[in-house]
Design an enzyme around this catalytic site. Structure first.
Site, mmCIF file in Angstrom:
data_model
loop_
_atom_site.group_PDB
_atom_site.id
_atom_site.type_symbol
_atom_site.label_atom_id
_atom_site.label_comp_id
_atom_site.label_asym_id
_atom_site.label_seq_id
_atom_site.Cartn_x
_atom_site.Cartn_y
_atom_site.Cartn_z
ATOM 1 N N SER A 65 -2.202 18.023 10.609
ATOM 2 C CA SER A 65 -2.845 16.980 9.818
ATOM 3 C C SER A 65 -1.822 15.881 9.524
ATOM 4 O O SER A 65 -0.630 16.029 9.774
ATOM 5 C CB SER A 65 -3.382 17.570 8.521
ATOM 6 O OG SER A 65 -4.379 18.539 8.786
ATOM 7 N N GLY A 66 -2.316 14.777 8.990
ATOM 8 C CA GLY A 66 -1.454 13.647 8.697
ATOM 9 C C GLY A 66 -1.543 12.531 9.714
ATOM 10 O O GLY A 66 -0.867 11.507 9.579
ATOM 11 N N ASP A 85 1.966 22.778 19.313
ATOM 12 C CA ASP A 85 0.589 22.607 19.770
ATOM 13 C C ASP A 85 0.394 23.213 21.159
ATOM 14 O O ASP A 85 -0.608 23.885 21.427
ATOM 15 C CB ASP A 85 0.229 21.123 19.800
ATOM 16 C CG ASP A 85 0.168 20.515 18.407
ATOM 17 O OD1 ASP A 85 -0.341 21.191 17.494
ATOM 18 O OD2 ASP A 85 0.632 19.372 18.236
ATOM 19 N N HIS A 117 6.130 12.254 13.712
ATOM 20 C CA HIS A 117 6.548 13.244 12.718
ATOM 21 C C HIS A 117 7.932 12.908 12.178
ATOM 22 O O HIS A 117 8.696 13.792 11.807
ATOM 23 C CB HIS A 117 6.582 14.653 13.341
ATOM 24 C CG HIS A 117 5.332 15.039 14.037
ATOM 25 N ND1 HIS A 117 5.202 15.023 15.413
ATOM 26 C CD2 HIS A 117 4.138 15.437 13.548
ATOM 27 C CE1 HIS A 117 3.979 15.403 15.739
ATOM 28 N NE2 HIS A 117 3.314 15.665 14.630
ATOM 29 N N ASP A 159 -0.725 -30.118 -16.629
ATOM 30 C CA ASP A 159 -0.851 -30.854 -15.372
ATOM 31 C C ASP A 159 -2.114 -31.702 -15.276
ATOM 32 O O ASP A 159 -2.328 -32.393 -14.285
ATOM 33 C CB ASP A 159 -0.789 -29.891 -14.184
ATOM 34 C CG ASP A 159 -1.977 -28.935 -14.138
ATOM 35 O OD1 ASP A 159 -2.737 -28.872 -15.126
ATOM 36 O OD2 ASP A 159 -2.128 -28.238 -13.113
ATOM 37 N N SER A 187 -9.875 -28.806 -11.831
ATOM 38 C CA SER A 187 -10.541 -30.081 -12.089
ATOM 39 C C SER A 187 -10.767 -30.853 -10.802
ATOM 40 O O SER A 187 -11.802 -31.515 -10.640
ATOM 41 C CB SER A 187 -9.721 -30.921 -13.078
ATOM 42 O OG SER A 187 -8.440 -31.211 -12.548
ATOM 43 N N ASP A 207 -10.432 -31.556 -25.743
ATOM 44 C CA ASP A 207 -10.178 -31.008 -24.411
ATOM 45 C C ASP A 207 -9.595 -32.107 -23.524
ATOM 46 O O ASP A 207 -10.177 -33.205 -23.428
ATOM 47 C CB ASP A 207 -11.478 -30.482 -23.789
ATOM 48 C CG ASP A 207 -11.253 -29.998 -22.372
ATOM 49 O OD1 ASP A 207 -10.608 -28.948 -22.187
ATOM 50 O OD2 ASP A 207 -11.691 -30.697 -21.429
#
Length: 590
Positions: free
Chosen positions: A57-58, A113, A223, A417, A461, A573
């Site tokens: 696995s992995g 394997d 691996h 800004d 804006s 504002d």
């Protein structure tokens, strides 16, 4: 290397991951005791050769993620980076698959394997089953002399071999045909990986093995095994050039595994070893493709990209090339057709249909459709350019003059800004109307102003003004009678402004009372629509701006910048103030 994981128990992790496959593919079953994922019996079709693979696995989605119709019949999993036991594989080959037409057992070429899958193959043969076995080796990272009798390791190119074998078995081919075709595909596949770091296995101690920050391991195994060499300070183009030479230089007696001749066709697989971002992997694919074309005159007939055989969270990738040779099996059973065949396996990703590849194989340049823009379509709405220049100039100059005050306000309640942004946009528009020959077609003129705003005003804006002005162009055009020339009056402006405000509401939740420029814009538009009086509308904008002094912010940076005690009841504002100054200057010029 990253040592953080959501699972600390690797055994629980593996079982959970395998079990999940039965949730994402209903045709699969799970033998938890033996860690076998296998296809549920299909009573509606004839027997077929069973193709079995697996390994540690992995490496997900390998190998269990490739079990499904058109690919593997079963997969056997070991613990992370460790081979399954021979008994697990034997049970898969004898008890979990249909063995009537025979079984092909085909793991990757790693010692554990090979031994355990091979032992299971011999046990199955001893039990009277018709079984063939071979281990896929496609790696060119380990040279012949160094690899010795072990041979090439199995890497991501092996997934192409499994796909071909599984697809051929699905056609009803014999075991001998499936076996020989798999051998043929493996013999014409080469792979090389590179990684920036080793990986960490959940539940294990941290390894002292590291790859230095300025180095890359070329040929690293899946691996954590070392590769052929390390490159120091290499950029991606240099790395890819080195990798392709190692993959395709058949003159290298120690590494040349595949001879390339003019006219050969290839499939390219770019495999993510686990944690390369999708963005970077796409860039890698582009670099590999360009170098293949420029340096080797190779244009792959298929390109696959993604996670096919990983190394947990490996920070690397591999390049695989499959040369398309003749299988001798006739129409419908070429290597390419078998790769293109549909598969119901969650790990196999090849979403582009063969017909699409074939239709666009020539890669002809695309002819772009000629776009129609607002400035290409004149209107009958007319306004004296000299009057427009006079009014706009007055409003724009008032914004420019107010910049220090707007900046002061925004320094207290925002990020400082707003004033500079408004001034920059105002100066750019002022330059346009001062130097350009403006048309008396107000739609075309406003559209030219839109282009200036989009090019010079940034931030929130800037986006709001650009959306509003684009909508204003549309609102004006909607009132074009398509007949005789129509002078633009306050009524036309009011209707257009009202439709622009409505359009803007689709893109921002800001409303009156939220302490934004909307507190000036909407009162102006509403009052103009009601009275058709620009001076009354400008006064409404001033009143709306004044009201923002007493409002708590619910949108924008004012929500979390500064102390309310510092500005509440004192500071309007900034965006609303700047817009109000422009509208006041505009009205005063009339």
């Amino acid at each position: 290397m990253s040592t953080k994981h959501f699972f600390s128990d690797p055994t629980h992790l593996v079982l959970s991951a395998l079990r999940s496959l039965t949730y994402t593919n209903p045709s699969l079953a799970f033998d938890e005791e033996n860690k076998i994922i296998f296809r549920r019996p299909d009573t509606t079709s004839k027997s077929k050769v069973a193709v079995i693979s697996g390994g540690g696995s992995g490496h997900e989605p390998a190998f269990a993620g490739y079990v499904g119709k058109g690919l593997l019949t079963a997969s056997v999993a070991g613990t992370i980076f460790a081979s399954p036991a021979a008994e697990q594989v034997r049970r898969a080959a004898i008890e979990r698959v249909d063995t009537e037409k025979g079984v092909l057992i085909v793991p990757m070429n790693y010692t554990g394997d090979v031994l355990n899958f091979g032992m299971a193959a011999e046990k199955a043969k001893a039990a009277g089953q018709n079984v063939e076995f071979f281990a896929i080796g496609d790696d060119v990272g380990v040279a012949r002399t160094k690899g010795g009798k072990v041979g090439r390791r199995g890497l991501a190119g092996g997934i192409l071999v499994l796909k071909i074998a599984g697809a051929l078995a699905e056609t009803g081919a014999s075991l001998d045909e499936v076996y020989r075709t798999a051998l043929l595909a493996a013999a014409n596949t080469v792979t090389l990986g590179s990684s920036l770091e080793h990986v960490h296995v959940p539940g294990r101690e941290v390894s002292s093995e590291i790859v230095p920050n300025d180095e890359v391991e070329v040929g690293m195994g899946i691996h954590n095994e070392p590769g052929s060499h390390r490159m120091k300070g290499a950029n991606l183009p240099t790395l890819v050039k080195t990798m392709l030479l190692q993959l395709l230089d058949h003159n290298d007696a120690d590494r040349g595994w595949m001879k390339v001749e003019s006219g050969d066709k290839f499939v390219l697989l770019i495999n993510n070893l686990g944690s390369v971002s999708t963005l970077e992997l796409a860039g890698i694919t582009a670099e590999v493709t360009a170098q293949l074309a420029n340096d080797y005159n190779i244009k792959p007939v298929r390109t696959l990209q993604g996670m096919y055989l990983t190394s947990l969270n490996g920070l690397g990738f591999s390049i695989s090339l499959l040369k398309l040779v003749d299988t001798g099996l006739g129409a419908g059973r070429s290597l390419l057709e078998l790769l293109d065949a549909p598969a119901e396996a969650v790990g196999w990703t090849a979403p582009v249909q063969p017909s699409t590849w074939e239709e666009h194989a020539a890669g002809k340049p695309v002819e772009f459709k000629k776009a129609v823009y607002a400035q290409d379509v004149p209107s009958n709405l007319k306004l004296d350019p000299s009057q427009l220049k006079k009014s706009l100039s007055a409003g724009l100059q008032r914004i420019i003059d107010a910049e220090p005050q707007v900046t002061r306000f925004d320094t207290i309640v925002g990020d400082g800004d707003c004033g500079v942004g408004l001034k920059r946009g105002a100066e750019a528009i002022l330059k346009l109307i001062s130097e350009a020959n403006l048309s008396d077609d107000i739609v075309l003129t406003v559209d030219r102003i839109v282009e200036v705003v989009e090019a010079t005003m940034d931030g929130t804006s800037g986006a709001i003004y650009a959306i509003f002005l684009n909508a204003l162009v549309h609102g004006l055009r909607a009132q074009d009678t398509k007949g005789a020339a129509t002078p633009v009056d306050a009524k036309i402006w009011a209707e257009a402004l009202n439709s622009s405000v409505t359009a803007l509401a689709k893109y921002t939740p800001a409303q009156i009372g939220d302490r934004t420029l909307i507190d000036a814009l909407v009162p102006f538009s509403k009052k103009l629509l009601e009275t058709k009086d620009v001076h009354a509308a400008a006064k409404a904008a001033q009143d709306g701006t004044e009201a923002t002094k007493h409002l708590k912010a619910s949108l924008g940076r004012s929500v979390y910048v500064g102390s309310e005690e510092e500005w509440l009841g004192k500071i309007p504002d900034p965006g609303a103030f700047g817009l109000s100054e422009f509208l006041t200057g505009l009205a005063d010029s009339l």
